[in-house]
Design a protein around this motif. Structure first.
Motif, PDB file in Angstrom:
ATOM      1  N   GLY A  27       0.645  -1.244  -0.004  1.00 23.24           N
ATOM      2  CA  GLY A  27      -0.023   0.094   0.000  1.00 23.24           C
ATOM      3  C   GLY A  27       0.818   1.332  -0.154  1.00 23.24           C
ATOM      4  O   GLY A  27       0.623   2.162  -0.725  1.00 23.24           O
ATOM      5  N   ILE A  87      -1.357   4.910   9.249  1.00 27.02           N
ATOM      6  CA  ILE A  87      -1.182   5.135   7.800  1.00 27.02           C
ATOM      7  C   ILE A  87      -1.266   6.708   7.486  1.00 27.02           C
ATOM      8  O   ILE A  87      -0.475   7.145   6.394  1.00 27.02           O
ATOM      9  CB  ILE A  87      -2.566   4.431   7.193  1.00 27.02           C
ATOM     10  N   PRO A 213      -5.518   1.580  -0.778  1.00 26.35           N
ATOM     11  CA  PRO A 213      -5.324   0.149  -0.454  1.00 26.35           C
ATOM     12  C   PRO A 213      -6.074  -0.189   0.927  1.00 26.35           C
ATOM     13  O   PRO A 213      -6.200   0.601   1.585  1.00 26.35           O
ATOM     14  CB  PRO A 213      -3.936   0.198  -0.089  1.00 26.35           C
ATOM     15  N   LEU A 217      -2.633  -4.911   4.490  1.00 30.95           N
ATOM     16  CA  LEU A 217      -1.950  -3.704   5.161  1.00 30.95           C
ATOM     17  C   LEU A 217      -0.994  -3.850   6.314  1.00 30.95           C
ATOM     18  O   LEU A 217      -1.150  -4.938   6.912  1.00 30.95           O
ATOM     19  CB  LEU A 217      -2.755  -2.514   5.473  1.00 30.95           C
ATOM     20  N   SER A 219       0.351  -1.460   9.382  1.00 33.30           N
ATOM     21  CA  SER A 219       0.233  -0.035  10.168  1.00 33.30           C
ATOM     22  C   SER A 219       0.767  -0.322  11.601  1.00 33.30           C
ATOM     23  O   SER A 219       0.906  -1.253  12.059  1.00 33.30           O
ATOM     24  CB  SER A 219      -0.915   0.622   9.885  1.00 33.30           C
ATOM     25  N   TRP A 232       0.041  -6.687  11.177  1.00 36.13           N
ATOM     26  CA  TRP A 232      -0.241  -7.022   9.792  1.00 36.13           C
ATOM     27  C   TRP A 232      -0.286  -8.622   9.672  1.00 36.13           C
ATOM     28  O   TRP A 232      -0.044  -9.351  10.638  1.00 36.13           O
ATOM     29  CB  TRP A 232       1.342  -6.673   9.084  1.00 36.13           C
ATOM     30  N   TYR A 243      -5.477   6.293   3.542  1.00 40.93           N
ATOM     31  CA  TYR A 243      -4.381   6.657   2.612  1.00 40.93           C
ATOM     32  C   TYR A 243      -4.875   8.079   2.082  1.00 40.93           C
ATOM     33  O   TYR A 243      -4.042   9.134   2.030  1.00 40.93           O
ATOM     34  CB  TYR A 243      -4.362   5.476   1.721  1.00 40.93           C
TER      35      TYR A 243
END
Length: 368
Positions: A27, A87, A213, A217, A219, A232, A243
């Motif tokens: 992403g 993010i 995305p 992901l 983060s 994750w 995003y």
């Protein structure tokens, strides 16, 4: 009786997967914010992250980056708010390849959700009002509500009147349902895609603006306890809006003269179009293109995709001269003329395009 036998069990709070040290997450590669950091890192912008709070103990948030004060929440048992905030603005760190889109932005963590994670539209309205009161330039609704209310639509109207960009995820889990303020006019509704570019969310409609995305992901994680820690792989369509909110912060920092609605137009006009070339009910006008959205030279009055241009007006299809900027902006401040023209063409009527052709403008798929 032992305390454990009489006390109700508490919620199971989010915990990190560890510290992510793999390749740059897909992403992040897709949005590629580092390409824009020589121009802007989102400085001067306050992004409200409305949802479940943000865990201020994750060391990938810079000291002072998370705003405090009345209405803010620097804890997050649920974890979704911390993921969304990372993010948007997690700092680059030597121990991980993950970083946020706009690490120069400040974050305003606001919790409005119930302990079960559900959202009351009246409480969400209050959270948006709180973000406006704190002068947030971008308002990210990381956890939208399942229902609308007059208070919620009124809060969105107030935010827009104050110039804020309101970004909300298309995150409904049942076919045919909507979330709010995602479906509220004037809000940038964000769909989500997987690494193959396929839509992953259920919610769909003509109000979806762009996609980003939202699957597999990486983060920041709640429960970090002062460390740099991550979750994750995370698949949650609601996170795609993070995003877009980060890119919106970059745009607002680099183009402080733009109104909130003009920022939304940039994001939709410069997105990578869906395979159909037009609007898609799940992808909107396409996957967000951060570099084009920030660096494109566009007229101030350029029309948004799908907008009807008044007869006799050709401004929407003619790229404007670049405004005067600092020297470092000159090389990176524009994209190819053909790319801008192709994006702008999606937002005008057939008649306007024909007039543009007579003036010598050529779209990307011109046929003599």
């Amino acid at each position: 009786m032992p305390a454990s036998a009489s006390a109700a069990p508490g919620p199971q709070c989010a915990n990190p997967s560890g510290t992510y040290t793999g390749e740059v997450p897909w992403g992040q590669r897709q949005v590629d914010p580092a390409r824009l950091w020589p121009l802007t890192r989102g400085e001067g912008q306050l992004v409200a992250v409305i949802g479940t709070g943000v865990d201020g103990q994750n060391a990938q948030f810079a000291p002072g980056q998370l705003e405090g004060g009345p209405g803010t929440e620097r804890t997050d048992c649920d974890g979704r708010g911390t993921i969304a905030a990372g993010i948007v603005g997690a700092q680059p760190a030597a121990s991980t390849t993950f970083a946020g889109i706009a690490p120069g932005a400040r974050l305003l963590p606001i919790r409005y959700t119930a302990p079960d994670g559900s959202g009351d539209p009246r409480a969400l309205a209050g959270a948006i009002d709180a973000a406006v009161d704190r002068h947030a330039s971008v308002i990210l609704v990381a956890v939208p509500a399942a229902f609308d209310s007059p208070a919620l639509s009124g809060a969105v109207s107030r935010a827009r009147a104050e110039g804020a960009v309101v970004v909300s995820a298309a995150a409904a889990t049942e076919q045919g349902t909507r979330t709010y303020p995602t479906a509220t006019p004037g809000v940038l509704a964000v769909g989500s895609v997987n690494p193959a570019g396929e839509p992953v969310q259920t919610e769909a409609g003509d109000y979806v603006g762009v996609a980003a995305p939202g699957a597999e992901l990486v983060s920041t994680s709640a429960g970090a306890g002062g460390a740099v820690a991550h979750r994750w792989p995370v698949t949650d369509p609601g996170l795609a809006a993070g995003y877009v909110a980060g890119v919106a912060a970059l745009i607002r920092s680099y183009h402080p003269e733009l109104t909130g609605d003009q920022v939304l137009t940039r994001l939709t006009l410069t997105a990578h179009r869906p395979p159909s070339g037009g609007h898609d009910p799940r992808l909107g006008w396409g996957v967000v293109d951060a570099y084009a959205a920030v660096s494109s030279t566009l007229p101030a009055d350029v029309a948004a995709p799908g907008a009807v241009v008044p007869a006799g007006s050709g401004a929407a299809v003619a790229p404007a001269a670049a405004p005067a900027r600092r020297p470092a902006d000159v090389a990176a401040g524009t994209i190819a003329l053909a790319g801008v023209a192709a994006a702008a063409a999606a937002g005008v009527t057939v008649a306007a395009v024909r007039r543009a052709r007579r003036r010598g403008w050529r779209p990307s798929r011109f046929t003599p």
